[in-house]
Enzyme design. Sequence first.
Site, short mmCIF file in Angstrom:
data_model
loop_
_atom_site.label_atom_id
_atom_site.label_comp_id
_atom_site.label_asym_id
_atom_site.label_seq_id
_atom_site.Cartn_x
_atom_site.Cartn_y
_atom_site.Cartn_z
N ALA A 148 -2.70 -97.98 2.35
CA ALA A 148 -4.47 -97.77 2.85
C ALA A 148 -3.85 -97.60 4.33
O ALA A 148 -5.14 -97.47 5.19
CB ALA A 148 -5.13 -97.99 1.61
N GLY B 184 -1.44 -99.17 8.23
CA GLY B 184 -0.07 -98.82 9.16
C GLY B 184 0.86 -98.34 8.16
O GLY B 184 1.44 -97.14 8.65
N ARG C 221 1.70 -96.61 5.28
CA ARG C 221 0.27 -94.99 5.33
C ARG C 221 1.38 -93.57 5.74
O ARG C 221 1.67 -92.99 5.84
CB ARG C 221 -0.49 -95.28 6.25
N ASN D 246 5.28 -102.63 0.14
CA ASN D 246 5.23 -102.53 1.09
C ASN D 246 3.59 -103.30 1.11
O ASN D 246 3.53 -103.94 2.33
CB ASN D 246 5.08 -101.59 2.21
N SER E 74 10.64 -108.50 7.09
CA SER E 74 10.30 -109.51 8.29
C SER E 74 10.98 -110.19 9.10
O SER E 74 11.53 -110.65 8.37
CB SER E 74 8.70 -110.36 8.45
N TYR F 76 4.26 -118.09 5.35
CA TYR F 76 4.77 -115.85 5.57
C TYR F 76 6.14 -115.56 5.51
O TYR F 76 6.37 -115.12 4.67
CB TYR F 76 3.52 -115.55 6.21
N ALA G 211 8.16 -118.48 4.70
CA ALA G 211 8.92 -118.36 3.74
C ALA G 211 9.00 -117.64 3.04
O ALA G 211 9.74 -116.99 2.02
CB ALA G 211 8.47 -119.89 3.05
N1 NAD Z 1 3.19 -105.05 11.33
C1 NAD Z 1 3.95 -106.04 11.99
O1 NAD Z 1 3.99 -106.42 12.75
C2 NAD Z 1 4.94 -106.25 10.50
C3 NAD Z 1 6.00 -107.02 10.99
C4 NAD Z 1 6.86 -107.36 9.71
C5 NAD Z 1 6.51 -107.65 8.47
N2 NAD Z 1 5.43 -106.61 8.43
C6 NAD Z 1 5.28 -106.17 7.02
O2 NAD Z 1 5.29 -105.07 6.76
C7 NAD Z 1 3.93 -104.95 5.61
C8 NAD Z 1 2.53 -103.74 5.37
O3 NAD Z 1 1.72 -104.23 6.96
P1 NAD Z 1 0.98 -103.72 8.27
O4 NAD Z 1 1.57 -103.99 9.84
O5 NAD Z 1 1.56 -102.10 7.86
O6 NAD Z 1 -0.05 -104.03 7.95
P2 NAD Z 1 -1.40 -103.39 6.71
O7 NAD Z 1 -2.28 -104.40 7.57
O8 NAD Z 1 -1.78 -102.35 8.03
O9 NAD Z 1 -1.06 -103.11 5.94
C9 NAD Z 1 -0.96 -103.72 4.82
C10 NAD Z 1 -1.72 -102.72 3.95
O10 NAD Z 1 -1.91 -103.55 2.59
C11 NAD Z 1 -2.79 -103.85 1.82
N3 NAD Z 1 -2.45 -104.82 1.21
C12 NAD Z 1 -2.99 -106.51 1.18
N4 NAD Z 1 -3.47 -106.65 0.02
C13 NAD Z 1 -2.80 -105.95 -0.90
C14 NAD Z 1 -3.45 -106.27 -2.55
N5 NAD Z 1 -3.37 -107.57 -2.95
N6 NAD Z 1 -3.00 -105.41 -2.96
C15 NAD Z 1 -2.53 -104.31 -2.18
N7 NAD Z 1 -2.56 -103.79 -1.64
C16 NAD Z 1 -3.18 -105.02 -0.10
C17 NAD Z 1 -4.22 -103.70 2.76
O11 NAD Z 1 -5.44 -103.63 1.79
C18 NAD Z 1 -3.25 -103.15 3.55
O12 NAD Z 1 -3.64 -101.34 3.90
C19 NAD Z 1 3.32 -105.81 5.06
O13 NAD Z 1 3.93 -106.71 3.75
C20 NAD Z 1 4.23 -106.55 6.53
O14 NAD Z 1 3.83 -108.68 6.08
C21 NAD Z 1 4.12 -105.78 8.98
#
Ligand code: NAD
Length: 248
Positions: free
Chosen positions: A14, A16, A19, A88, A141, A154, A156
């Site tokens: 939904a 980042g 999507r 993800n 990550s 996080y 860990a």
């Molecule tokens: N953005 C960064 O800098 C970064 C860096 C390293 C890793 N990540 C990882 O990338 C992944 C995606 O993160 P993002 O940056 O797109 O963040 P984001 O917040 O834009 O997207 C995360 C999505 O996960 C969904 N979500 C959260 N808890 C949930 C649950 N219990 N059940 C179902 N859906 C759930 C949220 O509703 C959201 O749509 C994550 O695992 C994050 O840890 C992000």
Amino acid sequence: MNVSGKVALVTGAASGIGRTTAKMLAEEGLRGLVILDTDPVGLAKTADLVSGAEILIIQCDVTNDVSLADAYQQMTDHFSALDIVFNNAGIVSGPPPFPDTALARMKRVVDIDLTSVIQSSALAIRFMREHGGGVIINTASTGGLNPYLADAPYAAAKAGVIMFSRSCADLHAQCGIRVNAVCPGVTDTPILEKTGGGKRPDWLVPLLENIQALTPEDIGQAVINIIQDDDMAGEFVVLQNQQKQTGT
Ligand SMILES: NC(=O)c1ccc[n+]([C@@H]2O[C@H](COP(=O)([O-])OP(=O)(O)OC[C@H]3O[C@@H](n4cnc5c(N)ncnc54)[C@H](O)[C@@H]3O)[C@@H](O)[C@H]2O)c1
């Protein structure tokens, strides 16, 4: 694996990275795309952005065992196939930093970021081993590779995702299932604001002055590359931030 004609599940779809990756996978010619998240409004927006694949929208909390198992039943009943899973969905702890993070929040981080990845992978593997194999990519990550006191839970959890994915390497030889992890550095998504309780956290602001944030498209392309590389199993792909160029 060629993405064209396949069926994929993307969790955290939904917003980042989820999507954008869902959209990019559909553009590669998926037959079916399952987008799963807790956020129905964000899911509807993702569905609007995606074209080319039949979409199944599933509102589900990945930490709810029953709902997650139901979601797998629903998607495999619907498409009679599941070739690609991108685990993800993820959250960060947010303020206050560790060790003052609320206990419930720390447990939630580990539940979403690690336990649900293991559970979703197990459900996918049980289906895929009976249906000719598949590819699973888990979002870790760079935070899972480097010590990170402010959000130690996080770090860990993400380290756990890397080792879990590495531990699944032998599934490739056993039943044609390739499990890998992707380790993004700082990526420009809404999670950056969530880390600071609605604004970019103080520690991130000076960091972003020196480094170039990755884009969700960078991560989506890495996921596609992993899917297409038939030799990759039990590996983790690191996407580092580049230093910003300074003018002279
Ligand atoms: N953005 C960064 O800098 C970064 C860096 C390293 C890793 N990540 C990882 O990338 C992944 C995606 O993160 P993002 O940056 O797109 O963040 P984001 O917040 O834009 O997207 C995360 C999505 O996960 C969904 N979500 C959260 N808890 C949930 C649950 N219990 N059940 C179902 N859906 C759930 C949220 O509703 C959201 O749509 C994550 O695992 C994050 O840890 C992000």
